[in-house]
Enzyme design. Structure first.
Site, short mmCIF file in Angstrom:
data_model
loop_
_atom_site.label_atom_id
_atom_site.label_comp_id
_atom_site.label_asym_id
_atom_site.label_seq_id
_atom_site.Cartn_x
_atom_site.Cartn_y
_atom_site.Cartn_z
N LYS A 146 48.12 47.50 24.78
CA LYS A 146 49.22 46.70 25.59
C LYS A 146 48.89 45.52 26.34
CE LYS A 146 52.83 47.84 29.14
NZ LYS A 146 52.81 46.33 29.58
N LYS A 196 50.40 54.01 30.09
CA LYS A 196 49.73 52.95 31.04
C LYS A 196 48.43 53.72 31.47
CE LYS A 196 52.79 49.70 32.42
NZ LYS A 196 52.81 48.86 33.69
N CYS A 231 24.30 31.56 62.92
CA CYS A 231 23.90 32.68 62.17
C CYS A 231 23.76 34.13 62.70
CB CYS A 231 22.25 32.25 61.60
SG CYS A 231 21.50 33.54 60.68
#
Ligand code: IVH
Length: 570
Positions: free
Chosen positions: A113, A303, A393
């Site tokens: 699919k 599915k 930082c």
């Protein structure tokens, strides 16, 4: 009644998802949730024998947009009903047998699919004259002017003059990554997933020449065909690509085996697949099986387990990598995806955050990239503002700079402790010198206790046994193992040492190439001393050469090379 209210709520939810999917080319809800809600609505409709006006269960899709010329179809383009477990697949088989009044096994054909968008191709007098999207099933959108984007469809059929072919348009995953890289370079909005990319590329009025789409055919309307397997063979003969690996399965058990065997393979495909379509092979059965207003009863989509799920961002923090680049990480409400709990996702760089206008509190659709690192593939914006990056930082507090294209920030303090610890951890890592027993945590301890400050210090650790024994968690045996692994690391191939240094852009492939032409550290030193950068450019390309030059122009790195040269291979 309460159920009626619930049905109305479900209709408005599904309509909104449909609107986003069909008009705005964005899927704001994962497939499994969409299907669950649609099923819930359907169940309520059956239970109460009531279908409200505008119910999405009565339409194959949302109505077509008015952006394109409408194409009215003779045969509506239907959708497929779906199941997500074997029990329901068995029920499908039972229903087929019951309608056909058959007890023997039914022959099914299994195809991937494809997660793309369905289109119809009309050929007249051998020529391709029309390309249209599904639209609402009955009325499609004319996108013929974009046919050149579809790279693998014949514009001329030699053996059939007039016919219609239907199938799925998709964007290859490799093409999707290429395109997103290009968009990122230009600081443009990134595409959410290959399906959206395919839909957006095809459903545009201004053709986008740099996009490549592909097509898998699965239907050919031609009365001479007697089964789906002959149809696929015919399509192949005509020059169309069909779902790879398609297979005939005698009975639902064989079909189940096919699905079980193929589900894990989907990640290696170059197209996205979200399931397997199971179709009755024999066309003689189709009129007997018939169809509902949305689905044929001769096919079902199985599915796969969802690869993505939604969650919410709770916090965003930054980390500094070994080369000073700042990386952005989101902490999300923990969710389970394919069996593991996910609480963090990478945000890549600041450009990613900026483009999505991401903030704490937003909902995100996440997916495991290559099955390991979770990534955000879509955003459901719930907040107004965008998250702003820090100025300093997080490790050494020095002011952060921006890279030249403003995509990410940089800490340029070579003595930043986090940077150094990461560099040392990389040096000792499996892809580097594979020093056993030195986890990131252990390296942090060694660094904080001043036992290792730079890579060469690993090789002086032998003299520091006493101090090592004093560290918490370091016993004689583990120290012996670490020290012997350090000793062995000197016998590792030069490629590993080059990778261990962490020179930007010097991948393992390039490091290997370099070590073929420059087989020892002395020869690498001659590049620097004799300024042989031209040769390196020819060997590794300009960008890598620049990075290497830059790296060794730092006196500390050059010093490291010379010190390593003294002990390497002894
Ligand atoms: S057969 C009557 N085969 O998935 C419709 N569809 O969710 C017959 N799809 O509407 C469709 N791969 O757009 C078929 N190998 C495949 C497919 C496929 C993807 C699409 C198609 C369909 C949707 C259902």
């Amino acid at each position: 009644m309460a159920s009626k209210r619930k049905m109305k709520r479900l209709i408005s939810l599904i309509e909104n998802w449909n609107y986003n999917y069909y008009f705005l080319d964005q899927s704001i809800v994962e497939d499994s949730i969409y299907d669950k809600h649609l099923r819930e609505l359907k169940d309520l409709e059956i239970k109460h024998n009531l279908i409200l006006p505008d119910s999405p269960t009565q339409k194959a899709g949302h109505s077509a947009s008015n952006k394109f010329r409408p194409i009215v179809r003779q045969k509506p383009m239907l959708s497929l009903d779906s199941v997500d477990n074997y029990e329901d697949l068995l029920k499908f088989d039972e229903r087929v047998k019951k309608i056909l009044k058959k007890e023997e096994e039914i022959e099914y054909i299994c195809e991937w699919k494809i997660d793309g968008l369905s289109i119809g191709l009309v050929y007249q007098n051998h020529q391709l004259i029309q390309v249209s999207t599904r639209g609402n099933g009955n009325i499609g959108e004319d996108v013929t002017f974009n046919k050149e984007l579809i790279k693998n469809i014949p514009f001329f059929l030699s053996t059939i003059a007039n016919c219609e072919i239907r199938g799925e348009i998709y964007m290859k995953k490799s093409e999707f990554f290429r395109l997103n890289k290009e968009l990122e370079k230009n600081d443009s909005k990134l595409l959410a997933n290959p399906r959206n990319a395919a839909s957006g590329s095809l459903r545009t009025l201004v053709p986008l020449q740099n996009r490549k789409l592909h097509f898998f055919a699965y239907q050919l309307f031609n009365s001479s065909l007697d089964s789906q397997s002959t149809c696929l063979r015919e399509l192949e003969k005509l020059g169309f690509a069909v779902s790879p690996d398609y297979q005939l399965c005698k009975g639902i058990e064989k079909t189940k085996e096919f699905i079980q065997k193929h589900e894990p393979k989907r990640l290696n495909l170059d197209f996205e697949s979200d399931g397997i379509v199971v179709k009755v092979n024999n066309y003689d059965f189709y009129p007997l099986l018939g169809q509902t207003s949305r689905f044929p009863r001769w096919a079902i989509a199985y599915k796969f387990l969802a690869l993505s799920t939604t969650s919410q961002i709770e916090k965003i923090y930054v980390e500094v990598s070994r080369n000073g680049r700042i990386t952005y990480v989101a902490e999300i409400k923990p969710v389970t995806l394919q069996g593991s709990i996910i609480s963090k996702v990478t945000l890549h760089n600041y450009s990613f955050i900026r483009n999505l206008k991401l903030n704490i509190g937003d909902k995100v659709l996440i997916k495991k990239a290559g099955d390991v690192i979770p990534q955000i593939i879509q955003l459901i914006k719930l907040t107004e503002n965008i998250w702003l990056p820090p100025n300093a930082c997080p490790s050494c507090n020095s002011t952060l700079k921006w890279n030249p294209t403003n995509i990410y920030q940089i800490c340029d303090n070579n003595y930043c402790s986090q940077r150094t610890i990461n560099l040392l951890a990389h040096f000792a890592s499996k892809s580097g010198l594979d020093i056993k027993g030195l986890s990131q945590k252990n390296i942090e301890k060694l660094y904080q206790n001043n036992l290792i400050k730079k890579p060469i210090d690993f090789y002086q650790l032998e003299q520091k046994r006493e101090e090592l024994l004093k560290l918490e968690g370091f016993q004689k045996k583990s120290i012996d193992n670490i020290l012997s692994s350090i000793k062995n690391s000197k016998k590792k191939p030069l490629t590993n040492l080059l990778i261990a240094l962490g020179i930007p852009l010097l991948s393992s492939v390039k490091a290997k190439k370099l070590s073929i032409f420059y087989p020892n550290l002395a020869s690498i030193r001659t590049i620097i001393e004799n300024n042989e950068w031209e040769k390196i450019r020819e060997l590794l390309g300009e960008e890598t050469q620049k990075e290497m030059k830059n790296y060794f122009q730092n006196p500390e790195n050059f010093q490291l090379l010379k010190e390593l040269e003294k002990i390497w291979g002894n």
